[in-house]
Scaffold this motif. Sequence first.
Motif, mmCIF file in Angstrom:
data_model
loop_
_atom_site.group_PDB
_atom_site.id
_atom_site.type_symbol
_atom_site.label_atom_id
_atom_site.label_comp_id
_atom_site.label_asym_id
_atom_site.label_seq_id
_atom_site.Cartn_x
_atom_site.Cartn_y
_atom_site.Cartn_z
ATOM 1 N N ASP A 149 1.112 8.510 0.487
ATOM 2 C CA ASP A 149 1.918 9.586 0.149
ATOM 3 C C ASP A 149 0.822 10.901 -0.606
ATOM 4 O O ASP A 149 -0.056 10.439 -1.180
ATOM 5 C CB ASP A 149 2.969 9.268 -0.969
ATOM 6 C CG ASP A 149 4.051 10.604 -1.038
ATOM 7 O OD1 ASP A 149 3.617 11.691 -1.237
ATOM 8 O OD2 ASP A 149 5.151 10.325 -0.720
ATOM 9 N N ARG A 184 3.089 8.975 -6.008
ATOM 10 C CA ARG A 184 2.408 7.512 -5.918
ATOM 11 C C ARG A 184 2.431 6.902 -7.298
ATOM 12 O O ARG A 184 2.542 5.550 -7.446
ATOM 13 C CB ARG A 184 1.038 7.898 -5.280
ATOM 14 C CG ARG A 184 1.072 8.225 -4.028
ATOM 15 C CD ARG A 184 -0.567 8.212 -3.204
ATOM 16 N NE ARG A 184 -1.655 8.765 -4.295
ATOM 17 C CZ ARG A 184 -2.096 9.888 -4.323
ATOM 18 N NH1 ARG A 184 -1.547 10.863 -3.497
ATOM 19 N NH2 ARG A 184 -3.157 10.305 -4.984
ATOM 20 N N LEU A 217 0.652 -1.021 0.063
ATOM 21 C CA LEU A 217 0.185 0.126 0.005
ATOM 22 C C LEU A 217 0.893 1.144 -0.001
ATOM 23 O O LEU A 217 1.667 1.335 0.845
ATOM 24 C CB LEU A 217 -0.895 -0.132 1.305
ATOM 25 C CG LEU A 217 -1.774 1.158 1.331
ATOM 26 C CD1 LEU A 217 -2.712 1.524 0.327
ATOM 27 C CD2 LEU A 217 -2.454 1.308 2.852
ATOM 28 N N LEU A 218 0.321 2.205 -0.902
ATOM 29 C CA LEU A 218 1.426 3.510 -0.920
ATOM 30 C C LEU A 218 0.526 4.593 -0.107
ATOM 31 O O LEU A 218 -0.709 4.664 -0.528
ATOM 32 C CB LEU A 218 1.633 3.815 -2.235
ATOM 33 C CG LEU A 218 2.020 2.661 -3.391
ATOM 34 C CD1 LEU A 218 2.253 3.317 -4.896
ATOM 35 C CD2 LEU A 218 3.621 2.282 -2.931
ATOM 36 N N GLY A 262 -4.964 6.127 4.428
ATOM 37 C CA GLY A 262 -4.176 5.152 4.413
ATOM 38 C C GLY A 262 -4.665 3.885 5.375
ATOM 39 O O GLY A 262 -4.567 2.842 5.236
ATOM 40 N N GLU A 304 -3.502 3.102 -3.275
ATOM 41 C CA GLU A 304 -2.753 4.114 -3.197
ATOM 42 C C GLU A 304 -3.332 5.265 -2.207
ATOM 43 O O GLU A 304 -4.646 5.367 -2.547
ATOM 44 C CB GLU A 304 -2.475 4.756 -4.548
ATOM 45 C CG GLU A 304 -1.603 3.965 -5.433
ATOM 46 C CD GLU A 304 -1.556 4.707 -6.692
ATOM 47 O OE1 GLU A 304 -1.655 5.865 -6.679
ATOM 48 O OE2 GLU A 304 -1.521 3.658 -7.581
ATOM 49 N N VAL A 329 0.980 -3.476 -6.049
ATOM 50 C CA VAL A 329 0.615 -2.629 -5.446
ATOM 51 C C VAL A 329 -0.852 -2.545 -5.289
ATOM 52 O O VAL A 329 -1.665 -2.690 -6.311
ATOM 53 C CB VAL A 329 0.829 -1.213 -6.009
ATOM 54 C CG1 VAL A 329 0.340 0.051 -5.468
ATOM 55 C CG2 VAL A 329 2.414 -0.836 -6.090
ATOM 56 N N GLU A 348 0.754 13.080 -5.531
ATOM 57 C CA GLU A 348 0.065 12.218 -6.578
ATOM 58 C C GLU A 348 1.221 11.660 -7.518
ATOM 59 O O GLU A 348 1.183 10.215 -7.946
ATOM 60 C CB GLU A 348 -1.060 12.945 -7.302
ATOM 61 C CG GLU A 348 -1.882 11.782 -8.437
ATOM 62 C CD GLU A 348 -2.976 12.630 -8.800
ATOM 63 O OE1 GLU A 348 -3.738 11.761 -9.685
ATOM 64 O OE2 GLU A 348 -2.982 13.777 -8.882
ATOM 65 N N ALA A 383 4.082 3.560 -8.020
ATOM 66 C CA ALA A 383 3.141 2.398 -8.699
ATOM 67 C C ALA A 383 3.509 1.867 -9.834
ATOM 68 O O ALA A 383 3.504 0.457 -10.037
ATOM 69 C CB ALA A 383 1.663 2.818 -8.670
#
Length: 218
Positions: A15, A21, A12-13, A46, A39, A36, A18, A25
């Motif tokens: 941040d 990310r 899982l990203l 998150g 996001e 992934v 954008e 990804a």
Amino acid sequence: MENENESQIKVLLVDDHEMVRIGLAAVLGTEDGIEVVGEAGSGEEGIRLAIEYNPDVVLMDLVMDGMDGIEATRELLKLYPDCKVIVLTSYLDDEKMYPVIEAGAFSYLLKTSRASEIAEAIRAAARGQSVLESQVASKMMNRLRHPQIVEAAHKELTDREMEVLRLMAQGKANQEIADDLIIGIKTVKFHVTNILSKLNVDDRTQAAIYAYKNGLTE
């Protein structure tokens, strides 16, 4: 196909940029064994996506509006203690590095890291191995060799400021603190500003960490 999916490391990203990310990804999407799954643009999002996807590894930014990476790491690991949080940040200052490690971050990388280094850190985390940026490792070793004597900054706080700090450590917002102490919200904001200044911390999260570390929450 089902067995292949099960062997994938779910990432899982988190941040608030954008483009970061999108770049992560795209790069991680080409790596074998890494998937992934989501996001998020904030700490709060998150947490929601972690509940939805139950990732194995979370790449966590530190500085975000609202819930920052330190608080998000702490809350995430309360829900999923086995999840591995890899901090991916531009910051190396002690005020951010040590609190997030104390919150349970598993690895700490800089955004200048190569894509291959990030991918390998993800695989290492899945194997239970931490990866620390060399500068982070040096800082931690130096701190262990030469522990600093920290003055009790909270001794400078007034009785009222101590009350406000305890409520801050409980996660209460300014209006809740004002209601509990029967004071105006402007007065609360004034006290919060003084507390941050006297404790030499940047935000409420760091003030709460200070309170817990120094046994000031009871």
